[in-house]
Design an enzyme around this catalytic site. Structure first.
Site, PDB file in Angstrom:
ATOM      1  N   ARG A  14      54.049  39.951  38.953  1.00 24.68           N
ATOM      2  CA  ARG A  14      52.604  39.745  39.098  1.00 24.68           C
ATOM      3  C   ARG A  14      51.829  40.639  38.117  1.00 24.68           C
ATOM      4  O   ARG A  14      51.303  40.166  37.122  1.00 24.68           O
ATOM      5  CB  ARG A  14      52.183  40.024  40.559  1.00 24.68           C
ATOM      6  CG  ARG A  14      50.784  39.533  40.915  1.00 24.68           C
ATOM      7  CD  ARG A  14      49.654  40.432  40.451  1.00 24.68           C
ATOM      8  NE  ARG A  14      49.741  41.804  40.932  1.00 24.68           N
ATOM      9  CZ  ARG A  14      48.953  42.777  40.483  1.00 24.68           C
ATOM     10  NH1 ARG A  14      48.033  42.540  39.563  1.00 24.68           N
ATOM     11  NH2 ARG A  14      49.094  44.012  40.925  1.00 24.68           N
ATOM     12  N   ASP A  15      51.799  41.931  38.367  1.00 28.56           N
ATOM     13  CA  ASP A  15      51.004  42.825  37.512  1.00 28.56           C
ATOM     14  C   ASP A  15      51.554  42.798  36.088  1.00 28.56           C
ATOM     15  O   ASP A  15      50.799  42.847  35.115  1.00 28.56           O
ATOM     16  CB  ASP A  15      51.048  44.255  38.071  1.00 28.56           C
ATOM     17  CG  ASP A  15      49.866  45.105  37.626  1.00 28.56           C
ATOM     18  OD1 ASP A  15      49.095  44.641  36.777  1.00 28.56           O
ATOM     19  OD2 ASP A  15      49.721  46.224  38.144  1.00 28.56           O
ATOM     20  N   HIS A 206      50.387  53.533  42.757  1.00 30.15           N
ATOM     21  CA  HIS A 206      50.524  52.448  41.757  1.00 30.15           C
ATOM     22  C   HIS A 206      49.987  53.023  40.453  1.00 30.15           C
ATOM     23  O   HIS A 206      48.774  53.154  40.286  1.00 30.15           O
ATOM     24  CB  HIS A 206      49.703  51.251  42.263  1.00 30.15           C
ATOM     25  CG  HIS A 206      49.588  50.099  41.321  1.00 30.15           C
ATOM     26  ND1 HIS A 206      50.194  48.878  41.560  1.00 30.15           N
ATOM     27  CD2 HIS A 206      48.907  49.932  40.154  1.00 30.15           C
ATOM     28  CE1 HIS A 206      49.880  48.016  40.603  1.00 30.15           C
ATOM     29  NE2 HIS A 206      49.105  48.634  39.740  1.00 30.15           N
ATOM     30  N   HIS A 208      49.679  53.076  36.410  1.00 29.11           N
ATOM     31  CA  HIS A 208      49.850  52.563  35.049  1.00 29.11           C
ATOM     32  C   HIS A 208      50.129  53.764  34.158  1.00 29.11           C
ATOM     33  O   HIS A 208      49.670  54.874  34.419  1.00 29.11           O
ATOM     34  CB  HIS A 208      48.606  51.779  34.620  1.00 29.11           C
ATOM     35  CG  HIS A 208      48.533  50.442  35.300  1.00 29.11           C
ATOM     36  ND1 HIS A 208      48.920  49.274  34.689  1.00 29.11           N
ATOM     37  CD2 HIS A 208      48.166  50.097  36.557  1.00 29.11           C
ATOM     38  CE1 HIS A 208      48.765  48.259  35.534  1.00 29.11           C
ATOM     39  NE2 HIS A 208      48.319  48.734  36.691  1.00 29.11           N
ATOM     40  N   CYS A 239      46.004  45.154  33.200  1.00 26.21           N
ATOM     41  CA  CYS A 239      45.056  44.362  33.980  1.00 26.21           C
ATOM     42  C   CYS A 239      44.107  43.678  32.995  1.00 26.21           C
ATOM     43  O   CYS A 239      43.582  44.329  32.095  1.00 26.21           O
ATOM     44  CB  CYS A 239      44.286  45.266  34.945  1.00 26.21           C
ATOM     45  SG  CYS A 239      43.003  44.366  35.838  1.00 26.21           S
ATOM     46  N   ASN A 248      52.478  49.114  34.203  1.00 20.99           N
ATOM     47  CA  ASN A 248      52.833  50.081  35.232  1.00 20.99           C
ATOM     48  C   ASN A 248      53.980  50.927  34.719  1.00 20.99           C
ATOM     49  O   ASN A 248      54.712  50.523  33.818  1.00 20.99           O
ATOM     50  CB  ASN A 248      53.346  49.363  36.483  1.00 20.99           C
ATOM     51  CG  ASN A 248      52.229  48.771  37.271  1.00 20.99           C
ATOM     52  OD1 ASN A 248      51.801  47.673  36.987  1.00 20.99           O
ATOM     53  ND2 ASN A 248      51.749  49.503  38.243  1.00 20.99           N
TER      54      ASN A 248
HETATM   55  P1  HMG Z   1      34.119  33.919  41.653  1.00 27.42           P
HETATM   56  O1  HMG Z   1      33.903  33.098  40.425  1.00 27.42           O
HETATM   57  O2  HMG Z   1      33.142  34.990  41.963  1.00 27.42           O
HETATM   58  O3  HMG Z   1      34.325  33.050  42.975  1.00 27.42           O
HETATM   59  O4  HMG Z   1      35.580  34.530  41.573  1.00 27.42           O
HETATM   60  P2  HMG Z   1      33.623  31.816  43.559  1.00 27.42           P
HETATM   61  O5  HMG Z   1      33.928  31.882  44.992  1.00 27.42           O
HETATM   62  O6  HMG Z   1      32.206  31.723  43.088  1.00 27.42           O
HETATM   63  O7  HMG Z   1      34.459  30.591  42.929  1.00 27.42           O
HETATM   64  C1  HMG Z   1      34.338  30.201  41.575  1.00 27.42           C
HETATM   65  C2  HMG Z   1      35.479  29.242  41.219  1.00 27.42           C
HETATM   66  O8  HMG Z   1      36.749  29.855  41.420  1.00 27.42           O
HETATM   67  C3  HMG Z   1      35.469  27.993  42.107  1.00 27.42           C
HETATM   68  O9  HMG Z   1      36.036  26.947  41.317  1.00 27.42           O
HETATM   69  C4  HMG Z   1      36.462  28.360  43.185  1.00 27.42           C
HETATM   70  O10 HMG Z   1      37.035  27.228  43.780  1.00 27.42           O
HETATM   71  C5  HMG Z   1      37.512  29.139  42.402  1.00 27.42           C
HETATM   72  P3  HMG Z   1      35.117  25.851  40.577  1.00 27.42           P
HETATM   73  O11 HMG Z   1      34.279  25.272  41.661  1.00 27.42           O
HETATM   74  O12 HMG Z   1      34.306  26.650  39.549  1.00 27.42           O
HETATM   75  O13 HMG Z   1      36.131  24.937  39.951  1.00 27.42           O
HETATM   76  N1  HMG Z   1      38.239  30.092  43.231  1.00 27.42           N
HETATM   77  C6  HMG Z   1      39.582  30.134  43.334  1.00 27.42           C
HETATM   78  N2  HMG Z   1      40.552  29.383  42.783  1.00 27.42           N
HETATM   79  C7  HMG Z   1      41.826  29.686  43.115  1.00 27.42           C
HETATM   80  N3  HMG Z   1      42.154  30.701  43.949  1.00 27.42           N
HETATM   81  C8  HMG Z   1      41.222  31.470  44.509  1.00 27.42           C
HETATM   82  C9  HMG Z   1      39.853  31.181  44.207  1.00 27.42           C
HETATM   83  N4  HMG Z   1      38.696  31.746  44.590  1.00 27.42           N
HETATM   84  C10 HMG Z   1      37.715  31.066  43.998  1.00 27.42           C
HETATM   85  N5  HMG Z   1      41.559  32.459  45.322  1.00 27.42           N
HETATM   86  C11 HMG Z   1      37.579  35.635  42.275  1.00 27.42           C
HETATM   87  C12 HMG Z   1      36.081  35.448  42.516  1.00 27.42           C
HETATM   88  C13 HMG Z   1      38.051  36.874  43.016  1.00 27.42           C
HETATM   89  C14 HMG Z   1      38.324  34.423  42.740  1.00 27.42           C
HETATM   90  C15 HMG Z   1      37.765  35.818  40.749  1.00 27.42           C
HETATM   91  O14 HMG Z   1      36.945  36.863  40.342  1.00 27.42           O
HETATM   92  C16 HMG Z   1      39.180  36.082  40.349  1.00 27.42           C
HETATM   93  O15 HMG Z   1      40.079  35.268  40.530  1.00 27.42           O
HETATM   94  N6  HMG Z   1      39.415  37.245  39.702  1.00 27.42           N
HETATM   95  C17 HMG Z   1      40.730  37.603  39.222  1.00 27.42           C
HETATM   96  C18 HMG Z   1      41.048  38.956  39.688  1.00 27.42           C
HETATM   97  C19 HMG Z   1      42.458  39.333  39.305  1.00 27.42           C
HETATM   98  O16 HMG Z   1      43.404  38.594  39.515  1.00 27.42           O
HETATM   99  N7  HMG Z   1      42.589  40.527  38.709  1.00 27.42           N
HETATM  100  C20 HMG Z   1      43.872  41.061  38.393  1.00 27.42           C
HETATM  101  C21 HMG Z   1      44.595  41.494  39.643  1.00 27.42           C
HETATM  102  S1  HMG Z   1      44.024  43.026  40.301  1.00 27.42           S
HETATM  103  C22 HMG Z   1      44.910  44.199  39.431  1.00 27.42           C
HETATM  104  O17 HMG Z   1      45.632  43.896  38.525  1.00 27.42           O
HETATM  105  C23 HMG Z   1      44.826  45.622  39.894  1.00 27.42           C
HETATM  106  C24 HMG Z   1      46.049  46.072  40.698  1.00 27.42           C
HETATM  107  O18 HMG Z   1      47.227  45.919  39.952  1.00 27.42           O
HETATM  108  C25 HMG Z   1      45.888  47.549  41.060  1.00 27.42           C
HETATM  109  C26 HMG Z   1      45.477  48.366  39.824  1.00 27.42           C
HETATM  110  O19 HMG Z   1      46.280  48.560  38.898  1.00 27.42           O
HETATM  111  O20 HMG Z   1      44.316  48.749  39.830  1.00 27.42           O
HETATM  112  C27 HMG Z   1      46.191  45.308  41.995  1.00 27.42           C
HETATM  113 MG    MG Z   2      47.904  47.290  38.402  1.00 32.82          MG
END
Ligand code: HMG
Ligand code: MG
Length: 304
Positions: A14-15, A206, A208, A239, A248
């Site tokens: 995933r990450d 966690h 990086h 990210c 990571n």
């Molecule tokens: P948004 O645009 O604010 O949400 O996104 P919305 O509710 O307004 O929806 C907009 C569109 O997204 C709509 O589609 C929804 O259906 C769709 P449209 O009508 O435009 O075709 N949608 C989705 N589709 C699939 N699955 C869903 C979903 N939700 C809405 N769950 C949202 C908000 C959170 C979804 C968006 O901002 C997003 O997906 N962001 C990605 C965040 C991400 O994956 N980041 C990386 C992971 S976190 C990370 O890496 C950190 C971590 O490792 C720890 C660290 O290191 O810090 C964990």
């Molecule tokens: Mg991360």
């Protein structure tokens, strides 16, 4: 105070892969998970149910989950930022889901398009529904040691989101150094805040490795008795919303250190190095793991 055993959560699928610009085939993702479980990993973060417009690499989430040959004793987790994500994830039978918030307001906006308070409001029904389905819920707290947009992040800010996550009933709290700027004493200070609200078994790190501090930070956590850490095979990752953040800490490097400390992980380092070489080959690059590279070089010499 040192733990006798450590649980490693490999977040590579995933990450590690989420930030890859080149498409990675679903079959390769599945094989990576299979190789990790064969190497002895018992916790694997497989994919995320986020918007495919935001993170295209994770668009095959359901296919990856469906293709897994599950092993008894292995737990498979997925990221779900909202109810839509959870609803899509549930039929794929994860063992655990991850909601991800941030200690920094600016990062919350960039990563999940809402404020910290709004994010927690969004997570509350996700946690309730996941619990109703018998699933464990982890919370990841991003930018706990620094933020690419805000800069410094204080231990007070970390504790604030930890408390909010506790308030909605998450089971586990993962403190994440998204951009790898944390150093050991600051990491301990952040962990102390999490430990005020969650038991030792339910706090993890966690890290990086952007600034090369991740192993030192894990060691600092071991001194506190912490014994759950995320790591990413071959040091993959980053990210998409934290520019310049590297992967990571490499799982191989963590296992090498823990083996040396006599701390049990259940992971076979040679098989893990093979998994790292496999996915690095798919991505057409050398593994980032120092231990992985060294062990591959040693094997090459032995074969020559
Ligand atoms: P948004 O645009 O604010 O949400 O996104 P919305 O509710 O307004 O929806 C907009 C569109 O997204 C709509 O589609 C929804 O259906 C769709 P449209 O009508 O435009 O075709 N949608 C989705 N589709 C699939 N699955 C869903 C979903 N939700 C809405 N769950 C949202 C908000 C959170 C979804 C968006 O901002 C997003 O997906 N962001 C990605 C965040 C991400 O994956 N980041 C990386 C992971 S976190 C990370 O890496 C950190 C971590 O490792 C720890 C660290 O290191 O810090 C964990
Ligand atoms: Mg991360």
């Amino acid at each position: 105070m040192f733990p006798s055993a450590v649980t490693l959560v490999d977040v590579g699928p995933r990450d590690g892969l989420q930030n890859e610009k080149q498409p990675v085939g679903t079959a390769h993702k599945i094989e990576l998970v299979h190789r990790l479980q064969a190497a002895g990993l018992r916790e694997i973060e497989v994919t995320s149910f986020v918007s495919p417009k935001w993170v295209p690499q994770m668009a095959d989430n359901a296919e990856v989950m469906a293709g897994l040959q599950r092993r008894a004793g292995v737990r498979y987790s997925v990221l779900t930022p909202n109810l839509k994500g959870l609803e899509a994830a549930l039929p794929t039978r994860p063992d655990e889901i991850v909601v991800f918030g941030a200690a920094s307001e600016a990062f919350s906006q960039r990563n999940i398009n809402c404020s910290i308070a709004e994010s927690v409001e969004r997570f509350a029904p996700v946690v309730r529904e996941a619990h109703a389905q018998g699933l464990k819920v982890r919370a990841a707290i991003s930018c706990a040691l620094g933020c690419p947009y805000q800069g410094e992040v204080s231990a007070d800010e970390v504790e604030k989101i930890v408390v909010l996550m506790k308030g909605i009933g998450v089971d586990h709290c993962g403190i994440a150094d998204t951009i790898g700027v944390g150093t050991p004493r600051r990491v301990q200070a952040a962990m102390e805040r999490a430990l005020k609200h969650f038991p030792l078994d339910e706090v993890s790190g966690h890290f990086h490795d952007t600034y090369g501090q991740a192993l030192a930070n894990i060691y600092a956590c071991l001194e506190m008795g912490l014994h759950v850490f995320d790591a990413s095979v071959a040091g993959l990752g980053g990210c998409p919303y934290a520019k310049g953040a590297t992967g990571n800490v490499a799982t191989e490097d963590v296992v090498f250190m823990l083996d040396g400390l006599g701390i049990e992980t259940g992971v076979d380092l040679d098989a893990l190095v093979d998994a790292g070489a496999f996915i690095s080959g798919v991505l057409d690059r050398a593994p980032v793991s120092r231990a992985g590279k060294a062990l591959l070089a040693k094997r090459g010499k032995a074969a020559a």
